[in-house]
Design an enzyme around this catalytic site. Structure first.
Site, mmCIF file in Angstrom:
data_model
loop_
_atom_site.group_PDB
_atom_site.id
_atom_site.type_symbol
_atom_site.label_atom_id
_atom_site.label_comp_id
_atom_site.label_asym_id
_atom_site.label_seq_id
_atom_site.Cartn_x
_atom_site.Cartn_y
_atom_site.Cartn_z
ATOM 1 C CB CYS A 158 48.956 -111.154 -5.955
ATOM 2 S SG CYS A 158 47.808 -112.472 -6.008
ATOM 3 C CB CYS A 187 43.468 -112.873 -8.899
ATOM 4 S SG CYS A 187 44.358 -113.461 -7.195
ATOM 5 C CB SER A 228 71.905 -102.911 14.616
ATOM 6 O OG SER A 228 70.827 -103.599 13.840
ATOM 7 C CB VAL A 259 60.844 -101.326 3.725
ATOM 8 C CG1 VAL A 259 61.534 -102.397 3.788
ATOM 9 C CG2 VAL A 259 60.281 -100.966 5.365
ATOM 10 C CG ASP A 260 62.622 -95.089 4.762
ATOM 11 O OD1 ASP A 260 63.099 -95.111 5.834
ATOM 12 O OD2 ASP A 260 63.137 -95.063 3.758
ATOM 13 C CB CYS A 288 45.200 -109.835 -6.009
ATOM 14 S SG CYS A 288 45.740 -109.792 -7.756
ATOM 15 C CG HIS A 326 65.575 -106.067 3.910
ATOM 16 N ND1 HIS A 326 66.056 -105.521 5.274
ATOM 17 C CD2 HIS A 326 66.163 -106.887 3.885
ATOM 18 C CE1 HIS A 326 67.212 -106.359 5.551
ATOM 19 N NE2 HIS A 326 67.216 -107.300 4.546
ATOM 20 C CB ALA A 347 73.861 -90.813 8.851
ATOM 21 C CE1 TYR A 400 54.553 -105.718 7.844
ATOM 22 C CE2 TYR A 400 55.826 -103.889 6.892
ATOM 23 C CZ TYR A 400 55.743 -105.398 7.780
ATOM 24 O OH TYR A 400 56.913 -106.004 7.818
HETATM 25 C C1 BV8 Z 1 67.197 -115.068 5.354
HETATM 26 C C2 BV8 Z 1 61.657 -106.104 6.651
HETATM 27 C C3 BV8 Z 1 67.396 -117.365 4.641
HETATM 28 C C4 BV8 Z 1 60.469 -106.016 7.640
HETATM 29 C C5 BV8 Z 1 63.571 -107.104 8.002
HETATM 30 C C6 BV8 Z 1 70.786 -116.845 13.314
HETATM 31 C C7 BV8 Z 1 71.955 -116.224 12.960
HETATM 32 C C8 BV8 Z 1 72.062 -115.562 11.980
HETATM 33 C C9 BV8 Z 1 71.074 -115.374 11.020
HETATM 34 C C10 BV8 Z 1 69.842 -115.793 11.209
HETATM 35 C C11 BV8 Z 1 69.583 -116.529 12.245
HETATM 36 N N1 BV8 Z 1 68.301 -117.012 12.462
HETATM 37 C C12 BV8 Z 1 67.696 -116.306 11.532
HETATM 38 C C13 BV8 Z 1 68.381 -115.630 10.935
HETATM 39 C C14 BV8 Z 1 68.186 -114.990 9.535
HETATM 40 C C15 BV8 Z 1 67.645 -113.575 9.839
HETATM 41 C C16 BV8 Z 1 68.416 -112.753 10.802
HETATM 42 O O1 BV8 Z 1 69.455 -112.291 10.179
HETATM 43 N N2 BV8 Z 1 67.955 -112.771 11.961
HETATM 44 C C17 BV8 Z 1 68.872 -112.006 13.063
HETATM 45 C C18 BV8 Z 1 67.953 -111.167 13.826
HETATM 46 C C19 BV8 Z 1 69.487 -112.595 13.778
HETATM 47 N N3 BV8 Z 1 67.498 -113.090 8.565
HETATM 48 C C20 BV8 Z 1 66.303 -113.281 7.765
HETATM 49 O O2 BV8 Z 1 65.572 -113.994 7.915
HETATM 50 C C21 BV8 Z 1 66.525 -112.836 6.544
HETATM 51 N N4 BV8 Z 1 66.374 -113.946 5.301
HETATM 52 O O3 BV8 Z 1 68.424 -115.100 5.898
HETATM 53 O O4 BV8 Z 1 66.631 -116.241 4.661
HETATM 54 C C22 BV8 Z 1 67.159 -117.860 6.153
HETATM 55 C C23 BV8 Z 1 65.883 -117.901 6.851
HETATM 56 C C24 BV8 Z 1 65.867 -118.263 8.032
HETATM 57 C C25 BV8 Z 1 66.695 -119.013 8.686
HETATM 58 C C26 BV8 Z 1 68.173 -118.924 8.247
HETATM 59 C C27 BV8 Z 1 68.333 -118.419 7.021
HETATM 60 C C28 BV8 Z 1 65.688 -111.878 5.920
HETATM 61 C C29 BV8 Z 1 65.987 -110.622 6.770
HETATM 62 C C30 BV8 Z 1 65.191 -109.314 6.460
HETATM 63 C C31 BV8 Z 1 64.089 -109.293 7.424
HETATM 64 N N5 BV8 Z 1 63.139 -108.268 7.504
HETATM 65 N N6 BV8 Z 1 62.626 -105.815 7.739
HETATM 66 C C32 BV8 Z 1 60.149 -104.556 7.826
HETATM 67 O O5 BV8 Z 1 60.840 -103.482 7.678
HETATM 68 O O6 BV8 Z 1 58.985 -104.423 8.206
HETATM 69 S S1 BV8 Z 1 64.646 -106.820 8.985
HETATM 70 C C33 BV8 Z 1 64.639 -105.212 9.802
HETATM 71 O O7 BV8 Z 1 65.880 -105.213 10.443
HETATM 72 C C34 BV8 Z 1 64.662 -104.110 8.804
HETATM 73 O O8 BV8 Z 1 64.514 -104.099 7.404
HETATM 74 C C35 BV8 Z 1 65.939 -103.256 9.227
HETATM 75 O O9 BV8 Z 1 66.420 -102.389 8.070
HETATM 76 C C36 BV8 Z 1 66.890 -104.572 9.399
HETATM 77 C C37 BV8 Z 1 67.966 -104.087 10.152
HETATM 78 O O10 BV8 Z 1 67.891 -103.251 11.064
HETATM 79 P P1 BV8 Z 1 68.693 -101.859 10.734
HETATM 80 O O11 BV8 Z 1 68.328 -101.218 9.789
HETATM 81 O O12 BV8 Z 1 70.212 -102.154 11.348
HETATM 82 O O13 BV8 Z 1 67.909 -101.071 12.066
HETATM 83 P P2 BV8 Z 1 68.078 -100.949 13.660
HETATM 84 O O14 BV8 Z 1 67.178 -100.464 14.329
HETATM 85 O O15 BV8 Z 1 68.520 -102.474 14.093
HETATM 86 O O16 BV8 Z 1 69.611 -100.186 13.705
HETATM 87 C C38 BV8 Z 1 69.600 -99.033 13.665
HETATM 88 C C39 BV8 Z 1 70.950 -98.429 13.637
HETATM 89 O O17 BV8 Z 1 71.165 -97.159 13.283
HETATM 90 C C40 BV8 Z 1 71.697 -98.619 15.078
HETATM 91 O O18 BV8 Z 1 73.045 -99.159 14.901
HETATM 92 C C41 BV8 Z 1 71.647 -97.122 15.609
HETATM 93 O O19 BV8 Z 1 72.833 -96.921 16.488
HETATM 94 C C42 BV8 Z 1 71.838 -96.418 14.491
HETATM 95 N N7 BV8 Z 1 71.403 -95.120 14.323
HETATM 96 C C43 BV8 Z 1 70.303 -94.468 14.952
HETATM 97 N N8 BV8 Z 1 70.309 -93.282 14.821
HETATM 98 C C44 BV8 Z 1 71.032 -92.930 13.864
HETATM 99 C C45 BV8 Z 1 71.863 -94.042 13.840
HETATM 100 N N9 BV8 Z 1 73.056 -94.252 12.704
HETATM 101 C C46 BV8 Z 1 73.540 -93.068 12.156
HETATM 102 N N10 BV8 Z 1 72.741 -91.573 12.317
HETATM 103 C C47 BV8 Z 1 71.614 -91.780 12.938
HETATM 104 N N11 BV8 Z 1 70.805 -90.659 13.458
#
Ligand code: BV8
Length: 247
Positions: free
Chosen positions: A131, A155, A194, A107-108, A153, A123, A236, A71
């Protein structure tokens, strides 16, 4: 339905001109032109790291120093970034509509810096820590030089990034606010995501398809593309200012 030419732009402008309420969902792609690496694209964060090794509570429990290092490295990349035209256009759009809600997965903090105020950071925020013993205790770490590998913290408990990791629930109040904005919108903009991460990836399905329009802005196709009414294929940072100027 990849119509990224002037016809698609004209249709998106028309839908926005007729709209009272607009919601926008953004992902890492909107910050790409600010130099912030995306997660899954070329050169993306996950290319060099594996999500399960870093963005999970298990990873933090296993190796908090590694997670903090990651991070801090991301913060250094983000600290050098400035909002681009896409962030600024969304902040301007917020002033044009009776109801405009920006829902970001990012998160930026660049939407805040661009002036967006009706913003839900679904997110969390990389500049905030909390903490691990008393989660309501938050610490703004912007500008703070890391004192030691593991910030604590007063604490005594470890601090962690105030970010939602995989396997963690999103804040319910934020989810409710986001769902209400999407259900009520006349236009949903889905920008730079995505559409793979839930529950945010499910939000577009909440739109009232009887009258609302979904506009996807992305350089590539996503699982949402087929469901979008209008697809603006391109960066974008170029498309959103163009659309905003035409309103
Ligand atoms: C939850 C924080 C209950 C960290 C992040 C199976 C099926 C379905 C769901 C799940 C599953 N197994 C587990 C899950 C749930 C899981 C999930 O969805 N997993 C996915 C991968 C399958 N979700 C969770 O765990 C969430 N909590 O559901 O709790 C639960 C728990 C367990 C099991 C079931 C339920 C929590 C999700 C949050 C996780 N934290 N980030 C950090 O940032 O350090 S997610 C991470 O991905 C980021 O936050 C990010 O924002 C997010 C999504 O990614 P994108 O933002 O879309 O970024 P990406 O690079 O993927 O895509 C970029 C896009 O931009 C592309 O399309 C590209 O073409 C485009 N692009 C590029 N340049 C440009 C552009 N577009 C326009 N202009 C440009 N110039």
């Amino acid at each position: 339905m990849d119509v990224s030419g002037s016809d698609a732009i004209a249709r998106a402008v028309g839908a926005l001109r007729d709209a009272r309420a607009v919601a926008a969902i953004t992902g890492a792609g909107i910050s790409a032109e600010s130099g912030v690496p995306t997660f899954r694209g070329t050169g993306g964060l996950w290319r060099t790291f594996r999500a399960e090794d870093l963005a999970t509570p298990e990873a933090f429990a296993r190796d908090p120093a590694l997670v903090w290092d990651w991070y801090r490295w991301r913060r250094s990349r983000i600290a050098a970034a400035r909002p681009n035209g896409g962030h600024v256009a969304l902040a301007r759009l917020e002033q044009r509509f009776a109801a405009f809600t920006l829902l970001t997965q990012n998160v930026d903090g660049l939407h805040l810096e661009a002036g967006s105020r009706n913003l839900v950071e679904l997110h969390g925020n990389i500049w905030r820590a909390r903490c691990t013993a008393e989660p309501h205790r938050l610490f703004d770490q912007r500008g703070e030089a890391p004192k030691d590998a593991l910030p604590r913290c007063p604490c005594g408990a470890l601090l962690r990034p105030d970010i939602v990791w995989f396997g963690e629930l999103l804040d319910q109040t934020a989810l409710d606010r986001a769902a209400a904005a999407v259900r009520a919108c006349d236009v949903l903009l889905v920008v730079g995501t995505s559409a793979l991460v839930y529950p945010v990836a499910a939000f577009p399905s909440l739109v009232d398809r009887a009258h609302a329009t979904i506009v996807e802005v992305n350089v590539d196709a996503t699982p949402l593309t087929a469901a979008a009414d209008i697809v603006l294929r391109g960066p974008a940072g170029r498309i959103l200012p163009h659309v905003e100027r035409l309103l």
